[in-house]
Design an enzyme around this catalytic site. Structure first.
Site, PDB file in Angstrom:
ATOM      1  N   HIS A  64       0.792   5.470   1.285  1.00 20.31           N
ATOM      2  CA  HIS A  64       0.195   6.619   1.970  1.00 20.31           C
ATOM      3  C   HIS A  64       0.805   7.852   1.338  1.00 20.31           C
ATOM      4  O   HIS A  64       2.023   7.886   1.082  1.00 20.31           O
ATOM      5  CB  HIS A  64       0.509   6.612   3.471  1.00 20.31           C
ATOM      6  CG  HIS A  64      -0.116   5.489   4.212  1.00 20.31           C
ATOM      7  ND1 HIS A  64      -1.473   5.323   4.327  1.00 20.31           N
ATOM      8  CD2 HIS A  64       0.449   4.453   4.887  1.00 20.31           C
ATOM      9  CE1 HIS A  64      -1.720   4.244   5.041  1.00 20.31           C
ATOM     10  NE2 HIS A  64      -0.567   3.690   5.391  1.00 20.31           N
ATOM     11  N   TYR A  73      11.798   3.994   0.611  1.00 21.51           N
ATOM     12  CA  TYR A  73      10.701   4.329  -0.300  1.00 21.51           C
ATOM     13  C   TYR A  73       9.800   5.405   0.301  1.00 21.51           C
ATOM     14  O   TYR A  73       8.611   5.197   0.527  1.00 21.51           O
ATOM     15  CB  TYR A  73       9.891   3.076  -0.630  1.00 21.51           C
ATOM     16  CG  TYR A  73      10.767   1.906  -0.993  1.00 21.51           C
ATOM     17  CD1 TYR A  73      11.521   1.920  -2.168  1.00 21.51           C
ATOM     18  CD2 TYR A  73      10.867   0.803  -0.153  1.00 21.51           C
ATOM     19  CE1 TYR A  73      12.338   0.850  -2.498  1.00 21.51           C
ATOM     20  CE2 TYR A  73      11.681  -0.277  -0.484  1.00 21.51           C
ATOM     21  CZ  TYR A  73      12.423  -0.236  -1.654  1.00 21.51           C
ATOM     22  OH  TYR A  73      13.231  -1.294  -1.972  1.00 21.51           O
ATOM     23  N   HIS A  89       0.828  -1.208   0.000  1.00 17.24           N
ATOM     24  CA  HIS A  89       0.000   0.000   0.000  1.00 17.24           C
ATOM     25  C   HIS A  89       0.860   1.256   0.000  1.00 17.24           C
ATOM     26  O   HIS A  89       2.065   1.197   0.232  1.00 17.24           O
ATOM     27  CB  HIS A  89      -1.008   0.008   1.154  1.00 17.24           C
ATOM     28  CG  HIS A  89      -0.423   0.109   2.529  1.00 17.24           C
ATOM     29  ND1 HIS A  89       0.214  -0.930   3.157  1.00 17.24           N
ATOM     30  CD2 HIS A  89      -0.391   1.143   3.411  1.00 17.24           C
ATOM     31  CE1 HIS A  89       0.609  -0.555   4.363  1.00 17.24           C
ATOM     32  NE2 HIS A  89       0.260   0.714   4.543  1.00 17.24           N
TER      33      HIS A  89
END
Length: 162
Positions: free
Chosen positions: A61, A139, A59
């Site tokens: 954000h 990342y 996922h």
């Protein structure tokens, strides 16, 4: 059943969570180069500011600020997802659908709200147990913000007054 209504605010700042269908996948970090290319491409055609961003295995954000007079974050996410999926299928011959159909969005309403969501992004890899410190997760826009002097490299989630 309640019906979720997305914000229509023009030029707003928003926090997003965007998720893969397979929550056990590590596709996003395994192919982060394809994701970065996809984001750059969409950003060049439909500009937005990345305030904060973290990519986890399954996922993302992000906190984005849209240009004045623009509220179409949904189309931007749609284009990023389409382009990433196309690039992934071209590179790996992946056959299945990659993303969950929807994403979660929250309109940022104050400086404290903004700070809390930026911190949430940067602390998320620690929360999930991928690293012991934010500085060890590659990342993330955290490293950009360290270079800009907005965060100390060894930030632990607390500000001096907290």
């Amino acid at each position: 059943m309640s019906r979720y209504i997305r914000s229509k605010r023009y030029g707003g700042t928003f926090f997003f969570t965007v998720t893969l269908k397979d929550r056990h996948s590590s596709m996003l970090v395994n192919h982060v180069d394809l994701l970065r290319e996809s984001v750059r491409h969409v950003k060049s055609r439909r500009p937005f500011e990345i305030v904060a961003w973290v990519v986890l295995p399954d996922h993302i954000h992000a906190v984005w600020r849209l240009p004045k007079g623009d509220n179409d974050f949904s189309r931007r996410w749609q284009l990023i997802k389409i382009l990433f999926t196309k690039k992934l299928k071209d590179k790996t011959h992946y056959k299945s659908s990659v993303w969950q159909d929807r994403f979660w969005e929250h309109e940022i309403k104050s400086d404290n709200d903004l700070r809390a969501h930026i911190h949430y992004c940067y602390l998320n890899p620690v929360k999930h147990g991928y690293v012991l410190s934010t500085c060890n997760w590659p990342y993330s826009s955290f490293h950009r913000d360290v270079k800009l002097g907005l965060f100390d490299l060894h930030w632990n989630g607390l500000l001096p007054n907290e």
